[in-house]
Every structure is written in structure tokens, then in C-alpha cells.
Design a protein around this motif. Structure first.
Motif, mmCIF file in Angstrom:
data_model
loop_
_atom_site.group_PDB
_atom_site.id
_atom_site.type_symbol
_atom_site.label_atom_id
_atom_site.label_comp_id
_atom_site.label_asym_id
_atom_site.label_seq_id
_atom_site.Cartn_x
_atom_site.Cartn_y
_atom_site.Cartn_z
ATOM 1 N N LEU A 8 -10.011 6.532 -3.985
ATOM 2 C CA LEU A 8 -9.996 7.993 -4.281
ATOM 3 C C LEU A 8 -10.756 7.994 -5.424
ATOM 4 O O LEU A 8 -11.505 8.834 -5.881
ATOM 5 C CB LEU A 8 -8.940 8.876 -4.276
ATOM 6 C CG LEU A 8 -8.872 10.103 -4.780
ATOM 7 C CD1 LEU A 8 -9.439 10.831 -3.561
ATOM 8 C CD2 LEU A 8 -7.401 10.508 -4.902
ATOM 9 N N ILE A 9 -10.095 7.024 -6.566
ATOM 10 C CA ILE A 9 -10.970 7.064 -7.832
ATOM 11 C C ILE A 9 -12.222 6.903 -8.209
ATOM 12 O O ILE A 9 -13.100 7.357 -8.729
ATOM 13 C CB ILE A 9 -10.052 6.125 -8.836
ATOM 14 C CG1 ILE A 9 -8.694 6.551 -8.951
ATOM 15 C CG2 ILE A 9 -10.787 5.841 -10.018
ATOM 16 C CD1 ILE A 9 -7.617 5.682 -9.607
ATOM 17 N N ARG A 10 -12.700 5.810 -7.113
ATOM 18 C CA ARG A 10 -14.010 5.405 -7.056
ATOM 19 C C ARG A 10 -14.932 6.431 -6.507
ATOM 20 O O ARG A 10 -16.291 6.504 -6.823
ATOM 21 C CB ARG A 10 -14.168 4.043 -6.031
ATOM 22 C CG ARG A 10 -13.726 2.867 -6.726
ATOM 23 C CD ARG A 10 -14.874 2.052 -7.215
ATOM 24 N NE ARG A 10 -14.431 0.744 -7.799
ATOM 25 C CZ ARG A 10 -14.929 0.162 -8.793
ATOM 26 N NH1 ARG A 10 -15.871 0.663 -9.286
ATOM 27 N NH2 ARG A 10 -14.375 -1.035 -9.325
ATOM 28 N N ILE A 66 -8.844 -7.336 -9.159
ATOM 29 C CA ILE A 66 -8.263 -8.652 -8.939
ATOM 30 C C ILE A 66 -6.886 -8.469 -8.542
ATOM 31 O O ILE A 66 -6.510 -9.653 -7.575
ATOM 32 C CB ILE A 66 -8.415 -9.198 -10.304
ATOM 33 C CG1 ILE A 66 -9.632 -9.696 -10.831
ATOM 34 C CG2 ILE A 66 -7.656 -10.568 -10.593
ATOM 35 C CD1 ILE A 66 -10.032 -9.694 -12.211
ATOM 36 N N LYS A 67 -6.000 -7.582 -8.778
ATOM 37 C CA LYS A 67 -4.723 -7.786 -8.547
ATOM 38 C C LYS A 67 -4.603 -7.477 -6.828
ATOM 39 O O LYS A 67 -3.809 -7.852 -6.317
ATOM 40 C CB LYS A 67 -3.695 -6.611 -9.108
ATOM 41 C CG LYS A 67 -3.711 -6.812 -10.681
ATOM 42 C CD LYS A 67 -3.007 -6.050 -11.393
ATOM 43 C CE LYS A 67 -2.909 -6.248 -12.858
ATOM 44 N NZ LYS A 67 -2.281 -4.891 -13.714
ATOM 45 N N LEU A 68 -5.642 -6.680 -6.439
ATOM 46 C CA LEU A 68 -5.535 -6.151 -5.017
ATOM 47 C C LEU A 68 -5.682 -7.307 -4.458
ATOM 48 O O LEU A 68 -5.439 -7.733 -3.053
ATOM 49 C CB LEU A 68 -6.493 -5.243 -4.751
ATOM 50 C CG LEU A 68 -5.846 -3.630 -4.898
ATOM 51 C CD1 LEU A 68 -6.906 -2.660 -4.977
ATOM 52 C CD2 LEU A 68 -4.711 -3.751 -4.046
ATOM 53 N N ASP A 69 -6.523 -8.240 -4.867
ATOM 54 C CA ASP A 69 -7.116 -9.442 -3.894
ATOM 55 C C ASP A 69 -5.780 -10.324 -3.868
ATOM 56 O O ASP A 69 -5.617 -11.154 -3.009
ATOM 57 C CB ASP A 69 -8.221 -10.134 -4.762
ATOM 58 C CG ASP A 69 -8.668 -11.477 -3.937
ATOM 59 O OD1 ASP A 69 -9.041 -10.963 -2.580
ATOM 60 O OD2 ASP A 69 -8.920 -12.501 -4.390
ATOM 61 N N SER A 70 -5.090 -10.278 -5.009
ATOM 62 C CA SER A 70 -4.045 -11.346 -5.013
ATOM 63 C C SER A 70 -2.842 -10.652 -3.952
ATOM 64 O O SER A 70 -2.274 -11.653 -3.105
ATOM 65 C CB SER A 70 -3.105 -11.365 -6.260
ATOM 66 O OG SER A 70 -2.070 -11.906 -6.300
ATOM 67 N N ILE A 71 -2.766 -9.277 -3.959
ATOM 68 C CA ILE A 71 -1.861 -8.704 -2.940
ATOM 69 C C ILE A 71 -2.456 -9.200 -1.503
ATOM 70 O O ILE A 71 -1.713 -9.398 -0.908
ATOM 71 C CB ILE A 71 -1.814 -7.306 -3.293
ATOM 72 C CG1 ILE A 71 -1.083 -6.984 -4.751
ATOM 73 C CG2 ILE A 71 -0.875 -6.381 -2.032
ATOM 74 C CD1 ILE A 71 -1.234 -5.531 -4.902
ATOM 75 N N ARG A 72 -3.631 -8.935 -1.444
ATOM 76 C CA ARG A 72 -4.215 -9.353 -0.036
ATOM 77 C C ARG A 72 -3.960 -10.609 0.343
ATOM 78 O O ARG A 72 -3.494 -10.746 1.655
ATOM 79 C CB ARG A 72 -5.784 -9.079 -0.130
ATOM 80 C CG ARG A 72 -6.547 -9.286 1.082
ATOM 81 C CD ARG A 72 -7.873 -9.347 1.283
ATOM 82 N NE ARG A 72 -8.340 -10.455 0.527
ATOM 83 C CZ ARG A 72 -8.454 -11.879 0.529
ATOM 84 N NH1 ARG A 72 -8.026 -12.135 1.690
ATOM 85 N NH2 ARG A 72 -8.930 -12.569 -0.039
ATOM 86 N N ARG A 80 2.847 -2.528 -9.736
ATOM 87 C CA ARG A 80 2.105 -2.741 -11.194
ATOM 88 C C ARG A 80 0.508 -2.538 -11.159
ATOM 89 O O ARG A 80 0.199 -2.605 -12.204
ATOM 90 C CB ARG A 80 2.378 -4.142 -11.094
ATOM 91 C CG ARG A 80 3.910 -4.559 -11.592
ATOM 92 C CD ARG A 80 4.010 -5.716 -12.013
ATOM 93 N NE ARG A 80 5.749 -6.168 -12.304
ATOM 94 C CZ ARG A 80 6.173 -7.238 -12.394
ATOM 95 N NH1 ARG A 80 5.412 -8.394 -12.012
ATOM 96 N NH2 ARG A 80 7.384 -7.504 -12.490
ATOM 97 N N THR A 81 0.094 -2.557 -9.881
ATOM 98 C CA THR A 81 -1.492 -2.057 -9.741
ATOM 99 C C THR A 81 -1.657 -0.564 -9.619
ATOM 100 O O THR A 81 -2.709 -0.179 -10.440
ATOM 101 C CB THR A 81 -2.136 -2.762 -8.647
ATOM 102 O OG1 THR A 81 -1.834 -4.129 -8.672
ATOM 103 C CG2 THR A 81 -3.618 -2.791 -8.403
ATOM 104 N N VAL A 128 -2.105 1.854 -2.967
ATOM 105 C CA VAL A 128 -3.007 1.243 -3.800
ATOM 106 C C VAL A 128 -4.248 1.487 -3.489
ATOM 107 O O VAL A 128 -5.563 1.901 -4.348
ATOM 108 C CB VAL A 128 -2.457 -0.226 -4.522
ATOM 109 C CG1 VAL A 128 -3.501 -0.674 -5.250
ATOM 110 C CG2 VAL A 128 -1.247 -0.210 -5.021
ATOM 111 N N ILE A 129 -4.587 0.908 -2.282
ATOM 112 C CA ILE A 129 -6.174 0.744 -2.082
ATOM 113 C C ILE A 129 -6.787 2.202 -1.708
ATOM 114 O O ILE A 129 -7.788 2.527 -1.909
ATOM 115 C CB ILE A 129 -6.004 0.225 -0.434
ATOM 116 C CG1 ILE A 129 -5.654 -1.312 -0.777
ATOM 117 C CG2 ILE A 129 -7.290 0.333 0.197
ATOM 118 C CD1 ILE A 129 -5.563 -2.119 0.671
#
Length: 127
Positions: free
Chosen positions: A124-126, A80-86, A57-58, A118-119
Motif C-alpha cells: 500500500l505504501i509503495r 530485508i526484514k521481510l526476506d528474513s521473515i519469508r 518489528r517490520t 506487513v506485506i
């Protein structure tokens, strides 16, 4: 209809009955000593399925990053979503501390792969 077709189609084995026989042969799943392990396994699988779902979903919105009006807002949301996953991954790591990861590999691999995807994609986008 031939007798082969009526009893299972093209003569292939019914995998579910094979798996049931195999499970029954390997371990008595109703044995009191097995029940806590089954519960642990179910919790572990649910945890990593949650990581997989949240990761997907991220990453999916990130695939549309070039067509959104505010790229920074989307990247912040993904952070924010990645932090939740972490946090979920840390929880799983703490619960598995000291365990033989080879035995748990199938339960945790998919979630970890999705998280890495995701990470990596966000990085890559950044760039």
C-alpha cells in the motif's frame, strides 16, 4: 472475608487447575510416545512466534513512514526484514509439508496473519 472469597474470590473456576485436569485426562504427557510430539509442537510455536515478532518489528516503523527523512531507505530495510521473515516461513512450510494443517492452525495462524499485514501495508505504501 467470606469462605467464597478466601477460596477463589467470586466463585469463578480456577482455569489453570481446570486445564491441568483436562490435560491429564486427555493424554499422559510423560508417555514416551508423546514427548517427540511435544518437542515438535514447541519448535513450531517458537518458529511462528519469531515470525510474529519480526513482522511486528517490520510494520511498526512503516507506520511512521511519512515522518522519516529517507522513505526509500526505510522501505529497503523493511524489504530485508521481510526476506528474513519469508525464509522462516519457508522453513516452517518445509517442516509441515504433508501435515494436516487443521491440527496446526492455532500454532501458525498468528505468524502468518502478521506477515500478510506487513506485506499488504508495504504494498500500500509503495503504490
Amino acid at each position: 472475608v467470606s469462605s467464597k472469597e478466601g477460596s477463589g474470590g467470586s466463585g469463578r473456576h480456577d482455569r489453570s487447575s481446570h486445564n491441568q485436569r483436562r490435560k491429564g485426562k486427555d493424554v499422559n504427557s510423560s508417555a514416551p510416545v508423546i514427548l517427540p510430539f511435544q518437542s515438535f509442537q514447541e519448535e513450531l510455536v517458537k518458529l511462528h512466534e519469531g515470525i510474529t515478532v519480526k513482522s511486528k518489528r517490520t510494520v511498526f516503523p512503516l507506520h511512521r513512514i511519512t515522518s522519516v527523512p529517507d522513505m526509500e531507505e526505510m522501505l529497503t530495510d523493511s524489504e530485508i526484514k521481510l526476506d528474513s521473515i519469508r525464509q522462516k516461513a519457508v522453513q516452517g512450510t518445509q517442516e509441515l509439508s504433508g501435515e494436516d494443517m487443521h491440527q496446526l492452525q492455532r500454532a501458525v495462524t498468528t505468524g502468518l496473519k502478521e506477515r500478510v499485514d506487513v506485506i499488504s501495508f508495504k504494498h500500500l505504501i509503495r503504490r
